[in-house]
Write a protein that holds these residues in place. Structure first.
Motif, short mmCIF file in Angstrom:
data_model
loop_
_atom_site.label_atom_id
_atom_site.label_comp_id
_atom_site.label_asym_id
_atom_site.label_seq_id
_atom_site.Cartn_x
_atom_site.Cartn_y
_atom_site.Cartn_z
N PHE A 290 -6.05 14.79 -3.07
CA PHE A 290 -5.69 13.46 -3.56
C PHE A 290 -4.25 13.13 -3.19
O PHE A 290 -3.32 13.84 -3.59
N LYS A 291 -4.09 12.03 -2.42
CA LYS A 291 -2.77 11.66 -1.91
C LYS A 291 -2.30 10.29 -2.40
O LYS A 291 -1.12 9.97 -2.30
N LEU B 56 0.80 -1.23 0.00
CA LEU B 56 0.00 0.00 0.00
C LEU B 56 0.83 1.28 0.00
O LEU B 56 0.29 2.36 -0.14
N TYR B 57 2.14 1.15 0.17
CA TYR B 57 2.98 2.34 0.26
C TYR B 57 3.97 2.40 -0.90
O TYR B 57 4.38 1.37 -1.44
N VAL C 254 -5.45 2.50 6.11
CA VAL C 254 -4.28 3.17 5.55
C VAL C 254 -4.70 4.33 4.64
O VAL C 254 -4.07 5.38 4.63
N TYR C 255 -5.76 4.12 3.87
CA TYR C 255 -6.25 5.15 2.96
C TYR C 255 -7.56 5.75 3.48
O TYR C 255 -8.43 5.03 3.98
N ASP C 256 -7.69 7.05 3.35
CA ASP C 256 -8.99 7.71 3.44
C ASP C 256 -9.56 7.66 2.03
O ASP C 256 -8.92 8.15 1.08
N PRO C 257 -10.73 7.07 1.83
CA PRO C 257 -11.25 6.92 0.47
C PRO C 257 -11.38 8.24 -0.28
O PRO C 257 -11.29 8.28 -1.51
N ARG D 40 -6.66 -3.70 -4.10
CA ARG D 40 -5.62 -2.92 -3.42
C ARG D 40 -6.23 -1.69 -2.76
O ARG D 40 -5.95 -1.38 -1.60
N ILE D 41 -7.07 -0.98 -3.51
CA ILE D 41 -7.73 0.21 -2.97
C ILE D 41 -8.63 -0.18 -1.80
O ILE D 41 -8.62 0.47 -0.74
N ALA D 42 -9.43 -1.24 -2.01
CA ALA D 42 -10.35 -1.67 -0.95
C ALA D 42 -9.60 -2.09 0.31
O ALA D 42 -9.99 -1.75 1.44
#
Length: 667
Positions: A220-221, A23-24, A53-56, A44-46
């Motif tokens: 967007f990150k 994820l990084y 780890v991700y804020d959607p 991967r996104i899900a």
């Protein structure tokens, strides 16, 4: 990690799981055709969102077509991360441009003109250049190339010579450089911008306004870019600005499917990703879940002569399938009519027409297939023709479905949609004849099929269905219509069918005669590779010796080593006929005489109406009749391949052959 997270990862193979769990940092996914790349990146996104780890809201997934963006959004919704943005480069840039335009420039965004020809025509006319449609199309495409390649008018002439882009519409590079400048002036005078300007202007704003750039980067990150082999310098520059100094980027693509170099795409961004991002992790997806070993082996063999750096050698994960069918015909008409006959056989075997596609190199080749399919009574859809959501019956259905959503009836989605369509005059049974009525029925039936899929997969409600249709309408993401698809090879990229006919595989068409340089020939080979890998279960490859007047065509050089030992078309036909008869005679020896009598009757009808015999009834249908020996029209109508029209036209004649004592036979 929750049980749900574990279940997500259990659905993936080892390489897909490596993509989903990293994820990084930068990641490059070299994904061959049919290897589940969309599955890998959506999981991967899900996984990133569900693991915290991700804020959607900080994730942007970028694709190259509206259809692909719609498919990705649907998958992300199914995985519980519907808040993630999935857009094309253009759509994402347009949203940002409209949001920041008042602050950066002032006023409103000018009208965006997707079609350049009127403005190119005016500019060409001012310079005394040709303004016929063919020349204007070539000039417009060259203007697009210069813009997506970030080539200014001042630099164009030198770059065009370096890249062998000469004699465009019989104009010199210096003349086209002047045309590009005048074209920009014409747009300014009319206060409009074009498709490419959306990204170019946003690039300029982000370069000149650090405050706006920082706001976009805070929004967007994490980035995922699909089909990275198709990225142009313009899109690459925008992506760099979106990223800044960060490295949270995952790209996925297949260099063997690079078929848009002529529009400015640069596969080197994918193949040399590690040079731009030295710390990047690289994962190869080579397990093909789409196609049989026979199809995969041919695709591997075809592309092996011309592999680019980063190419993936596929391995089929499916059981062995049918041998690939290779056929040579005397001319284009013969090729088209024989393909139509094979499609009738497939239909009689139970294949849905929507499972079948005919692919070819140039759009002009479609005419012969349109005529042959229409003559054989086979429904077809021409990719790139009238847009589905522009059809009158579809627009009316969407209005009726919105009303149904407001009524909130307590019915399951398929039943509610079916009732709504019936209120418009639609009926479950398809009309026998082709034409407008059949096309209208097919369009509405496609809506019902989509409703059934959404109900089965996620128990969607009518409101969900209406939202889905609205989104698909905006993205031109068309539901499946039960008809044979006719498509150019370029337009087929990203799609797949159980059965594919690759037609016109001769020199001059594959590779196209305009491919005069080694690079262009290599791209033609990759285009063939794309066509081969569209097929899932059955693949038919053919070419014609001539166009009706001359018979001097040769087999494509790309297929010479794979083509079976030369056998004449008549010999192949006799061999197939012999095999069919032998199989039938072994299984039904007592019915052979009746089958032959039915074939004689069919031949006399075919001669009378001056059409091929298979248009009357196919061999498979005659075999069914010979075995089942229907005693009346009702029993005959139940036989596969006998529709209402055939029953009305030939019913009594067939019964008179089956049982000479039947009264009413006319032949």
């Amino acid at each position: 990690m929750t049980e749900y997270h574990n279940e997500l990862l259990e659905d993936l193979d080892p390489e897909q799981r490596a993509v989903a769990t990293s994820l990084y940092g930068p990641m490059c996914v070299l994904a061959g055709a049919g290897t589940g790349k969309t599955r890998a990146i959506t999981y991967r996104i899900a996984h990133g969102v569900h693991s915290g780890v991700y804020d959607p809201r900080n994730v942007l997934a970028v694709t190259f077509t509206s259809r692909a963006a719609g498919e990705m959004r649907a998958r992300l919704r199914d995985l519980g991360v519907g808040a993630v943005e999935a857009q094309t480069f253009h759509a994402a840039a347009l949203f940002q441009l409209r949001f920041f335009w008042p602050n950066a420039i002032g006023g409103r965004v000018p009208e965006i003109k997707e079609y350049k020809l009127p403005f190119v025509s005016q500019a060409a006319s001012q310079l005394g250049m040709p303004t016929d449609r063919v020349s204007l199309k070539d000039l417009a495409e060259e203007i697009e190339w210069s813009k997506v390649s970030l080539v200014s008018p001042d630099d164009y002439a030198a770059r065009a010579i370096t890249e062998n882009r000469v004699n465009i519409a019989d104009q010199s590079p210096a003349d086209i450089a002047r045309l590009i400048s005048v074209y920009e002036e014409v747009k300014q005078e009319r206060n409009v911008i074009d498709f490419e300007d959306v990204i170019l202007i946003l690039i300029g704003i982000m370069r000149d306004r650090p405050d706006i750039t920082n706001r976009i980067r805070n929004r967007f990150k994490h980035f995922v870019v699909d089909e990275y082999q198709d990225v142009s310098p313009m899109q690459h520059r925008l992506l760099q600005l979106w990223l800044g100094d960060r490295r949270d980027l995952c790209v996925v693509g297949d260099v063997s499917q690079t078929i848009y170099s002529f529009t400015g795409a640069k596969s080197t961004y994918l193949s040399e990703f590690i040079k731009e991002f030295p710390q990047a992790q690289t994962v190869k997806l080579n397990r093909n879940y789409r196609s049989t070993p026979q199809i995969v082996d041919l695709a591997n063999s075809t592309i092996s002569y011309d592999q680019l750096n980063g190419a993936v050698h596929l391995k089929s994960m499916l059981p062995t399938g049918r041998p690939i069918d290779f056929s040579k015909y005397k001319d284009d008409g013969d090729e088209a009519s024989n393909i139509a006959g094979k499609i009738l056989s497939l239909k009689n075997e139970g294949r849905e027409l929507s499972d079948i596609a005919i692919l070819y190199r140039t759009n002009a080749q479609s005419v012969a297939f349109e005529n042959a399919l229409a003559q054989a009574g086979i429904s077809y859809s021409l990719k790139g023709s009238e847009k589905f959501f522009n059809r009158r019956e579809v627009r009316e259905a969407m209005v009726a479905l919105r009303a149904a959503a407001r009524a909130e009836e307590n019915l399951e989605l398929p039943e509610l949609v079916s009732n709504t369509l019936k209120g418009m005059g639609w009926r479950p049974d398809a009309p026998e004849n082709l034409g407008a009525a059949r096309e209208r029925w097919e369009s509405l039936h496609a809506l019902l099929n989509l409703a059934e899929d959404m109900w089965t997969n996620r128990r969607a409600k009518i409101r969900d269905f209406v939202i889905e249709l609205e989104e698909r309408s905006q993205l031109h993401n068309v539901p499946t219509v039960n008809s044979v698809t006719l498509s150019s090879l370029h337009a087929a990229k990203g799609l797949e069918w159980p059965v594919v006919f690759l037609a016109g595989m001769s020199e001059g068409l594959m590779p196209i005669s305009l491919a005069t340089s080694p690079d262009k020939v290599s791209e033609e080979r990759r285009l063939l590779y794309v066509g081969l890998t569209r097929a899932q279960e059955e693949l038919y490859i053919s070419y014609a010796l001539g166009n009706g007047s001359r018979s001097n065509r040769k087999l494509s050089r790309f297929l010479e080593s794979e083509w079976p030992e030369e056998v004449s078309a008549s010999t192949m036909k006799r061999q197939r006929s012999k095999a069919t008869k032998q199989s039938f005679s072994e299984e039904h020896p007592e019915d052979v005489a009746l089958f032959e009598a039915l074939k004689q009757w069919r031949q006399s009808v075919a001669e009378e109406i001056e059409k091929p015999a298979f248009v009357v009834l196919h061999d498979v249908t005659l075999m069914y009749i010979a075995v089942q020996k229907p005693r009346n029209l009702e029993e005959l109508g139940r036989i596969k391949g006998i529709g209402r029209t055939k029953l009305t036209r030939y019913g009594f004649d067939i019964l008179s052959v089956v049982n000479p004592n039947v009264i009413g036979g006319r032949r």
